[in-house]
Design a protein around this motif. Structure first.
Motif, PDB file in Angstrom:
ATOM      1  N   UNK A  96      40.857 -40.677 -45.363  1.00  0.00           N
ATOM      2  CA  UNK A  96      42.229 -40.696 -45.874  1.00  0.00           C
ATOM      3  C   UNK A  96      43.003 -41.867 -45.274  1.00  0.00           C
ATOM      4  N   UNK A  97      42.783 -42.109 -43.994  1.00  0.00           N
ATOM      5  CA  UNK A  97      43.433 -43.243 -43.341  1.00  0.00           C
ATOM      6  C   UNK A  97      42.990 -44.547 -43.984  1.00  0.00           C
ATOM      7  N   UNK A  98      41.695 -44.664 -44.269  1.00  0.00           N
ATOM      8  CA  UNK A  98      41.170 -45.865 -44.917  1.00  0.00           C
ATOM      9  C   UNK A  98      41.735 -45.995 -46.331  1.00  0.00           C
ATOM     10  N   UNK A  99      41.869 -44.855 -47.050  1.00  0.00           N
ATOM     11  CA  UNK A  99      42.456 -44.884 -48.386  1.00  0.00           C
ATOM     12  C   UNK A  99      43.873 -45.434 -48.360  1.00  0.00           C
ATOM     13  N   UNK A 100      44.650 -45.034 -47.350  1.00  0.00           N
ATOM     14  CA  UNK A 100      45.996 -45.572 -47.190  1.00  0.00           C
ATOM     15  C   UNK A 100      45.976 -47.057 -46.931  1.00  0.00           C
ATOM     16  N   UNK A 101      44.972 -47.504 -46.164  1.00  0.00           N
ATOM     17  CA  UNK A 101      44.831 -48.941 -45.898  1.00  0.00           C
ATOM     18  C   UNK A 101      44.532 -49.714 -47.181  1.00  0.00           C
ATOM     19  N   UNK A 102      43.694 -49.148 -48.039  1.00  0.00           N
ATOM     20  CA  UNK A 102      43.387 -49.802 -49.317  1.00  0.00           C
ATOM     21  C   UNK A 102      44.645 -49.921 -50.177  1.00  0.00           C
ATOM     22  N   UNK A 103      45.399 -48.809 -50.284  1.00  0.00           N
ATOM     23  CA  UNK A 103      46.602 -48.797 -51.112  1.00  0.00           C
ATOM     24  C   UNK A 103      47.670 -49.743 -50.568  1.00  0.00           C
ATOM     25  N   UNK A 104      47.789 -49.796 -49.255  1.00  0.00           N
ATOM     26  CA  UNK A 104      48.782 -50.705 -48.673  1.00  0.00           C
ATOM     27  C   UNK A 104      48.380 -52.149 -48.916  1.00  0.00           C
ATOM     28  N   UNK A 105      47.073 -52.396 -48.975  1.00  0.00           N
ATOM     29  CA  UNK A 105      46.593 -53.735 -49.312  1.00  0.00           C
ATOM     30  C   UNK A 105      46.949 -54.117 -50.738  1.00  0.00           C
ATOM     31  N   UNK A 106      46.802 -53.166 -51.667  1.00  0.00           N
ATOM     32  CA  UNK A 106      47.173 -53.432 -53.063  1.00  0.00           C
ATOM     33  C   UNK A 106      48.660 -53.746 -53.165  1.00  0.00           C
ATOM     34  N   UNK A 107      49.482 -52.926 -52.497  1.00  0.00           N
ATOM     35  CA  UNK A 107      50.924 -53.153 -52.532  1.00  0.00           C
ATOM     36  C   UNK A 107      51.302 -54.510 -51.984  1.00  0.00           C
ATOM     37  N   UNK A 108      50.701 -54.888 -50.879  1.00  0.00           N
ATOM     38  CA  UNK A 108      51.032 -56.176 -50.294  1.00  0.00           C
ATOM     39  C   UNK A 108      50.469 -57.326 -51.110  1.00  0.00           C
ATOM     40  N   UNK A 109      49.318 -57.117 -51.757  1.00  0.00           N
ATOM     41  CA  UNK A 109      48.779 -58.145 -52.642  1.00  0.00           C
ATOM     42  C   UNK A 109      49.729 -58.460 -53.780  1.00  0.00           C
ATOM     43  N   UNK A 110      50.404 -57.431 -54.307  1.00  0.00           N
ATOM     44  CA  UNK A 110      51.391 -57.636 -55.372  1.00  0.00           C
ATOM     45  C   UNK A 110      52.638 -58.336 -54.845  1.00  0.00           C
ATOM     46  N   UNK A 111      53.148 -57.848 -53.717  1.00  0.00           N
ATOM     47  CA  UNK A 111      54.389 -58.398 -53.164  1.00  0.00           C
ATOM     48  C   UNK A 111      54.206 -59.824 -52.657  1.00  0.00           C
ATOM     49  N   UNK A 112      53.062 -60.104 -52.035  1.00  0.00           N
ATOM     50  CA  UNK A 112      52.828 -61.427 -51.468  1.00  0.00           C
ATOM     51  C   UNK A 112      52.516 -62.468 -52.525  1.00  0.00           C
ATOM     52  N   UNK A 113      52.201 -62.035 -53.750  1.00  0.00           N
ATOM     53  CA  UNK A 113      52.066 -62.973 -54.864  1.00  0.00           C
ATOM     54  C   UNK A 113      53.442 -63.334 -55.408  1.00  0.00           C
ATOM     55  N   UNK A 114      54.288 -62.339 -55.617  1.00  0.00           N
ATOM     56  CA  UNK A 114      55.590 -62.562 -56.252  1.00  0.00           C
ATOM     57  C   UNK A 114      56.599 -63.228 -55.315  1.00  0.00           C
ATOM     58  N   UNK A 115      56.590 -62.867 -54.027  1.00  0.00           N
ATOM     59  CA  UNK A 115      57.608 -63.341 -53.095  1.00  0.00           C
ATOM     60  C   UNK A 115      57.695 -64.852 -52.958  1.00  0.00           C
ATOM     61  N   UNK A 116      56.589 -65.544 -52.614  1.00  0.00           N
ATOM     62  CA  UNK A 116      56.698 -66.997 -52.433  1.00  0.00           C
ATOM     63  C   UNK A 116      57.006 -67.743 -53.725  1.00  0.00           C
ATOM     64  N   UNK A 117      56.547 -67.200 -54.864  1.00  0.00           N
ATOM     65  CA  UNK A 117      56.869 -67.828 -56.150  1.00  0.00           C
ATOM     66  C   UNK A 117      58.371 -67.751 -56.387  1.00  0.00           C
ATOM     67  N   UNK A 118      58.947 -66.592 -56.110  1.00  0.00           N
ATOM     68  CA  UNK A 118      60.391 -66.410 -56.291  1.00  0.00           C
ATOM     69  C   UNK A 118      61.174 -67.423 -55.466  1.00  0.00           C
ATOM     70  N   UNK A 119      60.815 -67.562 -54.201  1.00  0.00           N
ATOM     71  CA  UNK A 119      61.518 -68.509 -53.323  1.00  0.00           C
ATOM     72  C   UNK A 119      61.353 -69.933 -53.831  1.00  0.00           C
ATOM     73  N   UNK A 120      60.108 -70.316 -54.152  1.00  0.00           N
ATOM     74  CA  UNK A 120      59.835 -71.677 -54.598  1.00  0.00           C
ATOM     75  C   UNK A 120      60.571 -72.042 -55.869  1.00  0.00           C
ATOM     76  N   UNK A 121      60.758 -71.067 -56.773  1.00  0.00           N
ATOM     77  CA  UNK A 121      61.365 -71.355 -58.062  1.00  0.00           C
ATOM     78  C   UNK A 121      62.892 -71.359 -58.026  1.00  0.00           C
TER      79      UNK A 121
END
Length: 509
Positions: free
Chosen positions: A107-132
Motif C-alpha cells: 500500500x505504501x508503494x502504491x501511494x508512491x506510484x500515485x504520487x509519482x503520477x501526480x508529480x509527473x503531471x504537475x512538473x510537466x505543466x508548471x515550467x511550461x506555464x512559467x516559460x510562456x
C-alpha cells in the motif's frame, strides 16, 4: 522600475513553481523517514532491495505520467489543469502512505506510484506555464525559483523530520507519519490558487485561436499595449508556421530535424542531472551519513541544514543565469561537483574509522564537502537544466517534449536508486569516484554541444538549433508587414471620456 504587473507576473510564476515543492518534499521525505526506527519496524525491517523498490515506485509513476499523460493534459486541458490534477493526486497518495496498514508495504508503494503520477503531471505543466508568461529578459531569473522551490520542499521535509526525531517517545509511530502527512500542505495551496491565475496566451491561441482571451491574459503581465500586441503577433506567426510547414501535433518530435536535436540534448542533460550524484544524495544521504555518524538525530539535523543551505545556494541562479548564461553555469557546476566528489571519496576511504565511525574532524570535512557539492549543483544542474528544457522547444511540441525530457530525470534516477544501496554496501565511498568521472564528462558535453539560450524569445529559439525562424516565416503566412512589431492604429477619446485604443489586425484581408 518594478511595476505592479511585473510583481503580479512574479506571483503567478511562483504559484506554478510551487509544483516543485511537491517534488522536493517527496524526494526528501522517504530519505528522512528511513532514519525512523518506528518506520522500519512498521514495515517489518525492509531490506535494501525493498528500499530501492519503494524509491523506484515513485519514478515509475512519474515516468508514465511524464511520457504519456502530462503533455496531452497540459495541451488539451491547459497548463492550469495539469497543475490541478497533479496536486489532487498528491493529496490522495499522501493519505495512502500515511495510513498504510501495518506491515503492508504494498500500500505504501502504491501511494508512491500515485504520487509519482501526480508529480509527473504537475512538473510537466508548471515550467511550461512559467516559460510562456515570463518576459524573455527575466525568464531565467524567474525559472530559477523553480529549482529553489525544490529546495523549499526539502527544507520543510527535513526540518519536520528533525523536529519529530527529537520527540520520538512522545509521537511513537507518528514520528514518521507526521513527516509524510505534512506533504498535504503545498498541493492544497496550489489548488486554492491555480484557478485565480490566468491561462497562458500561447495555449489560448493554440486552442481555438482565442486571441481576445490571450490578450486579456497578457494585459495582466505586460506593461504596454505594444508589448501585448507584439507578443500576440509573434505567437500567431509561430503557430501558423508550425501548422503549415511542420505539424500541429507531436509528429514534429521526429519529423523536424532541429526538434530531434533538441530532444537528444535535453534528454541527455536531464538524465545527467540525476547521475551527478545529487539524486542519490537526496534519496540516500541518511544511509550515507550512517557510515560516518551514529546518532540519528545528528543525521536528521545535517539533512535539515543541507536543505536550508540548498535554498540559499539556488538563489545564486537568480542573478547569474541571465547574466552569465546557461552554458557557463552548467560547465562551472559540473567541474565543481567533480572536484567535490573526488575529494570526499578520498577523505572517507583514506582515513581510519575507530569504533566503527569516523572521527569528528573527518565527519565535519565530509559534511562540508557535501554542502560544497550542493553549492555547485543547485544553481547549475539543479536550476539551469529546468530552465534550458522549458525554453528550447517550439509551441507545437513544448508540453510533450518537456514532459518526456524532464521525466528522463526519473528514468536515470530509478536506475541509480535501485543499485546504489547495494553498491554503497559493497564499495563504500569508492562509489563517489564514479560520480566524479560522470561530472567531468557532463562538463565536456555542455562545452561541445549546447548553445546559449539566454534572453532569446521563445518563438525564435529554433534558430539556435539549426531550425527556421518561426516568427519570420509565420509572418508571411499571416500577412504581417513587420514580423516583430504589431501596429496600433490610433487612440481616441470615447463619449464617456475614456481613452480607447483601436487596433488594426496585422493579417491582410
Amino acid at each position: 522600475m518594478v511595476t505592479s504587473k511585473r510583481v503580479y507576473n512574479w506571483y503567478i510564476s511562483l504559484v506554478a513553481a510551487s509544483c516543485m515543492v511537491l517534488y522536493g518534499y517527496d524526494a526528501s521525505v522517504f530519505n528522512a523517514v528511513q532514519g525512523s526506527k518506528h518506520w522500519v519496524a512498521y514495515f517489518n525491517h525492509p531490506n535494501s532491495q525493498t528500499i530501492g523498490a519503494i524509491n523506484t515506485a515513485y519514478t515509475v509513476g512519474a515516468v508514465v505520467a511524464g511520457f504519456f499523460l502530462g503533455g496531452p493534459l497540459a495541451d488539451f486541458g491547459g497548463r492550469r489543469m495539469g497543475m490541478t490534477v497533479g496536486a489532487a493526486l498528491v493529496i490522495i497518495a499522501t493519505f495512502m502512505q500515511t495510513f498504510s496498514p501495518r506491515g503492508n508495504v504494498g500500500c505504501f508503494i502504491g501511494g508512491r506510484v500515485l504520487i509519482g503520477i501526480g508529480q509527473g503531471l504537475a512538473l510537466t505543466a508548471g515550467p511550461i506555464y512559467i516559460g510562456e508568461l515570463a518576459p524573455s529578459e527575466i525568464r531565467g531569473m524567474i525559472m530559477s525559483f523553480w529549482q529553489m522551490f525544490y529546495s523549499v520542499g526539502s527544507f520543510i521535509a527535513y526540518w519536520v523530520n528533525y523536529a519529530c526525531s527529537k520527540h520520538t517517545k512522545t509521537l511513537g509511530e507518528w514520528d514518521w507519519k507526521m513527516v509524510v502527512i505534512f506533504q498535504l500542505l503545498m498541493p492544497v495551496l496550489i489548488i486554492a490558487q491555480v484557478y485565480f491565475i490566468p491561462e497562458t496566451p500561447r495555449w489560448y491561441i493554440q486552442h481555438g485561436n482565442r486571441i481576445e482571451d490571450a490578450r486579456k491574459s497578457l494585459y495582466k503581465v505586460r506593461d504596454t499595449d505594444q508589448e501585448v500586441e507584439d507578443e500576440i503577433l509573434a505567437i500567431r506567426e509561430a503557430i501558423e508556421f508550425e501548422k503549415e510547414a511542420i505539424s500541429s501535433g507531436y509528429s514534429a518530435l521526429w519529423k523536424d530535424k532541429s526538434v530531434r536535436k533538441r530532444m537528444y540534448l535535453a534528454l541527455i542533460i536531464n538524465a545527467g542531472q540525476q547521475i551527478t550524484g545529487q539524486g542519490t544524495l537526496n534519496s540516500y544521504s541518511t544511509i550515507i551519513y550512517k557510515k560516518v555518524f551514529k546518532d540519528a538525530s545528528q543525521i536528521a539535523l545535517i539533512n535539515a541544514l543541507n536543505a536550508t543551505f540548498g535554498i540559499i545556494f539556488t538563489l545564486n541562479a537568480t542573478w547569474t543565469v541571465d547574466r552569465f548564461g546557461r552554458k557557463f553555469l552548467l560547465i562551472t557546476g559540473a567541474v565543481g561537483m567533480a572536484i567535490c566528489m573526488l575529494i570526499v571519496a578520498t577523505v572517507e576511504t583514506q582515513t581510519p574509522s575507530p569504533s566503527g565511525a569516523k572521527t569528528v574532524p573527518v565527519g565535519i570535512s565530509i559534511v562540508f564537502l557535501m554542502f560544497l557539492f550542493a553549492f555547485f549543483y543547485k544553481p547549475s544542474w539543479g536550476a539551469t537544466v529546468w530552465i534550458f528544457t522549458s525554453e528550447i522547444f517550439s509551441m507545437n511540441v513544448r508540453a510533450q517534449a518537456v514532459g518526456m525530457c524532464s521525466q528522463t530525470q526519473n528514468v536515470a534516477n530509478s536506475i541509480v536508486q535501485q543499485f546504489f544501496p547495494t553498491f554503497l554496501d559493497n564499495c563504500g565511498f569508492y562509489a563517489f569516484y564514479m560520480f566524479a568521472g560522470i561530472n567531468g564528462l557532463l562538463a565536456a558535453f555542455v562545452w561541445w554541444f549546447l548553445p546559449e539560450t539566454k534572453k532569446v524569445c521563445l518563438e525564435e529559439i529554433d534558430t539556435l538549433f539549426g531550425g527556421t525562424n518561426h516568427v519570420e516565416k509565420g509572418a508571411e503566412i499571416v500577412g504581417a508587414e513587420d514580423p516583430h512589431h504589431a501596429r496600433l492604429e490610433s487612440i481616441h477619446i470615447s463619449e464617456d471620456g475614456k481613452a480607447v485604443t483601436e487596433r488594426r489586425d496585422t493579417q491582410k484581408a
